[in-house]
Design a protein around this motif. Structure first.
Motif, PDB file in Angstrom:
ATOM      1  N   UNK A 476     -16.729 -27.561  39.137  1.00  0.00           N
ATOM      2  CA  UNK A 476     -15.793 -26.630  38.413  1.00  0.00           C
ATOM      3  C   UNK A 476     -16.424 -25.229  38.319  1.00  0.00           C
ATOM      4  N   UNK A 477     -17.971 -25.366  38.246  1.00  0.00           N
ATOM      5  CA  UNK A 477     -18.631 -23.809  38.278  1.00  0.00           C
ATOM      6  C   UNK A 477     -18.246 -23.100  39.281  1.00  0.00           C
ATOM      7  N   UNK A 486      -5.335 -14.800  40.009  1.00  0.00           N
ATOM      8  CA  UNK A 486      -3.895 -14.466  40.084  1.00  0.00           C
ATOM      9  C   UNK A 486      -2.958 -15.135  39.105  1.00  0.00           C
ATOM     10  N   UNK A 487      -3.204 -16.415  38.858  1.00  0.00           N
ATOM     11  CA  UNK A 487      -2.303 -17.367  37.907  1.00  0.00           C
ATOM     12  C   UNK A 487      -3.174 -17.838  36.771  1.00  0.00           C
ATOM     13  N   UNK A 488      -2.592 -17.828  35.602  1.00  0.00           N
ATOM     14  CA  UNK A 488      -3.397 -18.180  34.378  1.00  0.00           C
ATOM     15  C   UNK A 488      -3.864 -19.431  34.434  1.00  0.00           C
ATOM     16  N   UNK A 489      -3.034 -20.764  34.823  1.00  0.00           N
ATOM     17  CA  UNK A 489      -3.549 -21.996  34.860  1.00  0.00           C
ATOM     18  C   UNK A 489      -4.966 -22.337  35.516  1.00  0.00           C
ATOM     19  N   UNK A 494      -9.022 -23.689  34.141  1.00  0.00           N
ATOM     20  CA  UNK A 494     -10.431 -24.350  34.928  1.00  0.00           C
ATOM     21  C   UNK A 494     -11.531 -23.790  33.849  1.00  0.00           C
ATOM     22  N   UNK A 495     -11.633 -22.541  33.339  1.00  0.00           N
ATOM     23  CA  UNK A 495     -12.585 -22.120  32.737  1.00  0.00           C
ATOM     24  C   UNK A 495     -12.839 -22.990  31.346  1.00  0.00           C
ATOM     25  N   UNK A 496     -11.571 -23.341  30.828  1.00  0.00           N
ATOM     26  CA  UNK A 496     -11.724 -24.349  29.651  1.00  0.00           C
ATOM     27  C   UNK A 496     -12.295 -25.672  29.926  1.00  0.00           C
TER      28      UNK A 496
END
Length: 626
Positions: A476-477, A486-489, A494-496
């Protein structure tokens, strides 16, 4: 370098130069007297001084007036990286491992001059302790089948004539002389070749789509932007056999009626770039690239385009935008690149390994290739085998081989006889395969069925020493860092996910966090713009599926079973075992250990930074890790 103008001239040149490789490809029939010493020149072995080995060998050859009877040169990757640098002597078929520049003197004096094999440099069988002379008897190679890697470790990648000698450019000659565009595509379709970049889309169908789209221009692209952590399959092919990529791209160009090809390669691959540049120059000089190739009337040129190391540019639409000089961001499909790709023209994008399979299919036939592998996954697959495995390296195996065979027969099992935990395939887009699935055939459909994927070929072996939550956090890092945004998801989701994993590994997680991981991962998969974003939650979902108990241990017990997550580790001194030697207190970087000489010591848990120095250095096993 004399230009080859016709297929007949190519055939004559091939027959003439084949003697260059006789000691290597025809060991049993070789009657000459000249020996060949090949030294691995892959990036890993170069980092271990393989170039110095070649330099020293050639100095000694000249000093002993042996240049008429022996030669030494760099070649591509032999695959057995764990035992590099590797040196192979032909026609003796002797395989030396972990060679140093200082060993060059012994190779020339003992082996070349006095015909004595150097026993200490031979591979030692881990079970019998016998020293093995030929490569084919080493367990690492016995279940491998080299197709894409056929020339790596065999030819001099800088010598186009050595490539020709091993059937190089014969496939191109056959195509231009005997086949129409649709004939080429039919052969690739009949062979069952699927893209080796991750998705596994049928290559012949992709080419056919581009052929059927009428346009004044069409393009061929080689995706050489290999970005998965631990993956080096494409790099090794380009370093060891660059002409195989150029020849296959030219065949693809003929198949879809394109006259222009691009190799999109990351700038961090300087050795690949140098070899590709030289190969392109040689191809142009000898007549395999440029105008009227082999008198066929077909024109094709290839140009290198450099990437800046953005992982997202491994996605084909983002890659195309980068070549166009735009920001490397993906777009929704359709339209697919075969309909509207580079500058809005029909474009075929395949990765390096896919192209490396094309020429053997043309030369040996679709039936030969389709006879390797499984019903739905034909041919071989190259994997970069790494992690907690004894034999790290590059392996090429028939599709359908089991994970058990790769890990234990080829890989030699887990380091230090630790317990096998899982294998992560597919890199940041893949998932974990556990002990329960060790007998799973390695092919596209079988891996998808258990929640993993083939990917480009990274294969990271995990043992009980690895923390599964930390592994998910590692990937994930990487994806958070590499998201194009570009896209919010993908950008936010992924940051969440990463923030929750960080909470869990720091001992601040809750049971609700585990449920959130599952829900959020599914949302990201369903709503992300491109294939990369849609697969980024895979490491989280697969580790939760098979190792949820380890997540729960992190949350409920505030413990890391593998002892990896530092915030969850405590070190304690067992008073009965402590001798009061003071070694731990003297080595502690923060002075958190106190106690008099010859008396039991104590660790101040408030000051301890969990570095583990005391645990590693205690000679009396008086310090325990919880």
């Amino acid at each position: 370098m004399e230009k080859i103008k016709t297929y007949q001239e190519l055939t004559e040149t091939h027959d003439k130069v084949k003697s260059l490789l006789d000691p290597r490809i025809l060991l049993d029939r070789y009657q000459g007297k000249k020996r060949e010493i090949l030294v691995c020149g892959d990036t890993g072995c170069q980092a271990s001084d393989s170039q110095k080995i070649v330099t020293r060998l050639n100095e000694l050859i000249l000093a002993n007036n042996l240049e008429d009877t022996v030669s030494a040169k760099i070649t591509g990757c032999f695959g057995f990286c764990e035992k590099g640098p590797i040196v192979k002597v032909f026609p003796d078929d002797v395989f030396y491992t972990q060679v140093t520049p200082e060993d060059a003197d012994a190779i020339v004096e003992n082996h070349i001059i006095n015909n004595r094999v150097i026993q200490r440099l031979l591979f030692v069988h881990p079970e019998t302790n016998q020293r093995i002379v030929p490569e084919k008897e080493i367990p690492f190679y016995q279940k491998q089948k080299r197709v894409a890697l056929r020339n790596c470790g065999l030819i001099d990648p800088d010598n186009i004539y050595e490539y020709i000698a091993n059937d190089g450019y014969m496939a191109l000659g056959k195509v231009l002389n005997d086949m129409q565009s649709q004939d080429v595509i039919n052969e690739i379709k009949a062979a069952g070749l699927r893209g080796r970049g991750g998705g596994g889309f049928p290559t012949g169908l992709k080419w056919e789509g581009a052929l059927k789209n009428e346009s004044d221009e069409k393009f061929i692209i080689c995706n050489a932007d290999e970005g998965d952590p631990g993956a080096f399959m494409d790099r090794s092919i380009m370093e060891g056999d660059p002409h195989s990529v150029l020849e296959a791209m030219t065949i693809a160009g003929y198949a879809i009626q394109s006259n222009k090809g691009y190799i999109y390669i990351r700038a961090e691959y300087p050795s690949c770039i140098a070899r590709l540049k030289k190969a392109i120059t040689q191809g142009e000089e000898i007549g395999f690239l440029g105008d009227n190739i082999l008198g066929s009337g077909f024109d094709f040129t290839i140009e290198l385009k450099y990437g800046a190391g953005a992982f997202i540019c491994g996605e084909e639409t983002a890659l195309i935008h980068s070549i166009e000089g735009r920001r490397g961001e993906p777009t929704t499909k359709p339209p697919f690149p075969s309909d509207s790709g580079l500058w809005g023209k029909p474009t075929c994008v395949n990765n390096v390994e896919t192209y490396a399979n094309v020429c053997p299919i043309i030369n040996k036939g679709a039936d030969w290739y389709a006879g390797i592998g499984t019903e739905t996954s034909k041919g071989t697959k190259v994997f970069a085998l790494a992690g907690q495995i004894n034999n790290t390296g590059l392996v090429e195996v028939p599709m359908g081989i089991t994970l058990q065979e790769i890990v234990y027969d080829i890989g030699g099992g887990i380091q230090d006889n630790r317990r096998f935990k899982a294998v992560q395939t597919g890199g940041p887009s893949g998932g974990c395969i556990t002990r329960a699935n060790l007998e799973t055939p390695i092919d596209y459909d079988s891996l998808a069925a258990i929640g993993s994927m083939m990917g480009s070929g990274g294969m990271i072996v995990l043992s009980e020493k690895d923390c599964i939550v930390n592994i998910a956090k590692f990937y994930l890092e990487f994806t958070v860092e590499e998201s194009c945004g570009k896209c919010t998801p993908c950008r936010v989701g992924n940051k969440r996910l990463l923030e929750i994993l960080e909470k869990i590994t720091q001992g601040r997680g809750t049971m609700e966090d585990i449920e959130t991981l599952k829900t959020l991962s599914e949302i990201i998969k369903d709503t992300s713009l491109c294939g990369l974003g849609q697969t980024t939650p895979n490491p989280v979902l697969s580790t939760l599926k098979y190792f949820e108990d380890e997540y729960i241990t992190h949350v409920r017990d505030r413990k890391c079973p593998a002892g990896v997550c530092q915030k969850l580790i405590t070190y304690e001194i067992v008073a009965e075992k402590c001798k009061g030697c003071t070694a731990c207190s003297r080595l502690c970087p923060v002075g958190c250990i106190s106690g008099a000489v010859k008396e039991a010591h104590v660790i101040d848990q408030e000051l301890c930074i969990k570095c583990g120095v005391c645990f590693d250095k205690c000679k009396f096993t008086a310090i325990i890790r919880n």
